[in-house]
Design a protein around this motif. Sequence first.
Motif, PDB file in Angstrom:
ATOM      1  N   UNK A 125       0.852  -1.191   0.000  1.00 34.67           N
ATOM      2  CA  UNK A 125       0.000   0.000   0.000  1.00 34.67           C
ATOM      3  C   UNK A 125       0.891   1.246   0.000  1.00 34.67           C
ATOM      4  N   UNK A 126       0.765   2.137  -0.976  1.00 34.94           N
ATOM      5  CA  UNK A 126       1.561   3.379  -0.983  1.00 34.94           C
ATOM      6  C   UNK A 126       1.186   4.247   0.219  1.00 34.94           C
ATOM      7  N   UNK A 127       2.163   4.533   1.083  1.00 37.08           N
ATOM      8  CA  UNK A 127       1.881   5.221   2.332  1.00 37.08           C
ATOM      9  C   UNK A 127       2.881   6.339   2.565  1.00 37.08           C
ATOM     10  N   UNK A 153       8.016   7.557   2.975  1.00 35.84           N
ATOM     11  CA  UNK A 153       8.383   8.972   3.047  1.00 35.84           C
ATOM     12  C   UNK A 153       7.854   9.599   4.331  1.00 35.84           C
ATOM     13  N   UNK A 154       8.685  10.426   4.970  1.00 40.92           N
ATOM     14  CA  UNK A 154       8.286  11.191   6.146  1.00 40.92           C
ATOM     15  C   UNK A 154       8.267  12.671   5.790  1.00 40.92           C
ATOM     16  N   UNK A 155       7.146  13.334   6.075  1.00 44.53           N
ATOM     17  CA  UNK A 155       7.009  14.768   5.839  1.00 44.53           C
ATOM     18  C   UNK A 155       6.850  15.461   7.185  1.00 44.53           C
ATOM     19  N   UNK A 156       7.706  16.433   7.459  1.00 42.80           N
ATOM     20  CA  UNK A 156       7.608  17.177   8.702  1.00 42.80           C
ATOM     21  C   UNK A 156       8.189  18.570   8.493  1.00 42.80           C
ATOM     22  N   UNK A 174       1.225  13.421  -0.526  1.00 38.33           N
ATOM     23  CA  UNK A 174       0.466  12.212  -0.839  1.00 38.33           C
ATOM     24  C   UNK A 174      -0.144  12.301  -2.236  1.00 38.33           C
ATOM     25  N   UNK A 175      -0.632  13.491  -2.593  1.00 40.00           N
ATOM     26  CA  UNK A 175      -1.206  13.676  -3.928  1.00 40.00           C
ATOM     27  C   UNK A 175      -0.137  13.530  -5.005  1.00 40.00           C
ATOM     28  N   UNK A 176       1.025  14.125  -4.755  1.00 41.42           N
ATOM     29  CA  UNK A 176       2.102  14.044  -5.749  1.00 41.42           C
ATOM     30  C   UNK A 176       2.602  12.610  -5.921  1.00 41.42           C
ATOM     31  N   UNK A 177       2.693  11.886  -4.791  1.00 43.43           N
ATOM     32  CA  UNK A 177       3.269  10.544  -4.831  1.00 43.43           C
ATOM     33  C   UNK A 177       2.241   9.460  -5.161  1.00 43.43           C
TER      34      UNK A 177
END
Length: 298
Positions: A125-127, A153-156, A174-177
């Motif tokens: 699952x793409x997460x 991927x971690x976004x902060x 999330x939209x881009x990936x």
Amino acid sequence: MGFADRLKKGLSRSREALNEIFYFGGEVDEDFWEDLEDTLVMGDLGAEVAMNVTDDLREQAARENLRTDRQLRRALSERLAAEFCPVGRDPFDDLPSCVLFVGINGAGKTTTVGKLANDARERSVPVVIGGADTFRAAAIEQLDVWAERAGVRLVTRDRGADPASVCYDVLEAAERDGSELVLIDTAGRLHTSSDLMRELAKVVSVTRRRSPMPVSVVLVIDATTGQNGLSQAKEFDDALDLDGVIVTKLDGTAKGGIAVAISHTLQLPILRIGVGESIEDFQRFDAQAFCRALVGEE
């Protein structure tokens, strides 16, 4: 060790008190029913649930002539399972989905996010993970370790940044990936602080407005807090309109009945439980399996 064995081992401390009263060795008399009700109360089911369950079981035992240890354990297991609110939409399976994790510090939110991210990747699952706890540097570092381990991927943002802005950023990523599951760790909040709860409500509101996918708010509760955990759940539900609960550290308490109390009182589904430290000990919740392990039904 299989699922049932892990669950049974994790709930061993909660099962000990029930074992004592079920080894009655004689008639199922008034003392037995009083001991059962007291034990359920002490196991943190709450007085109302304990009384109702005991009364119903007493009537069933008389009606169906239940006398043996095995018969009574099975009946108790089935009756307790009926107290749980059923899971409707599972936000970790019904995709796409964005999940905000809330709770007090130390409940296990960050570890829960990491384990769920790892599980998602194992299921292909793409997460993507969002680190919105910008107040604790340790939380970001811990998430970074989990993200690297799971290959996600971690976004902060930097420490002290607006948590709502992190939620905005992670949804854009999330939209881009093309990610189908978004897991956002929020800062721990004391349920008794109205100012902090209002700030968290703002984070939830911003995320719900921005997200193109369904947003769920899930409370992570430490089982060892017992009835205080129920108070926490009530406050968080009042402020945020929770969608579900994850109960951690069930292996560290003799009061596993708190899961029953929270689900019954607030009519919230238990989505996952933690019965140990390893990834394998973090499990999907199954009310029947949980109650069988709790009462020691073979």
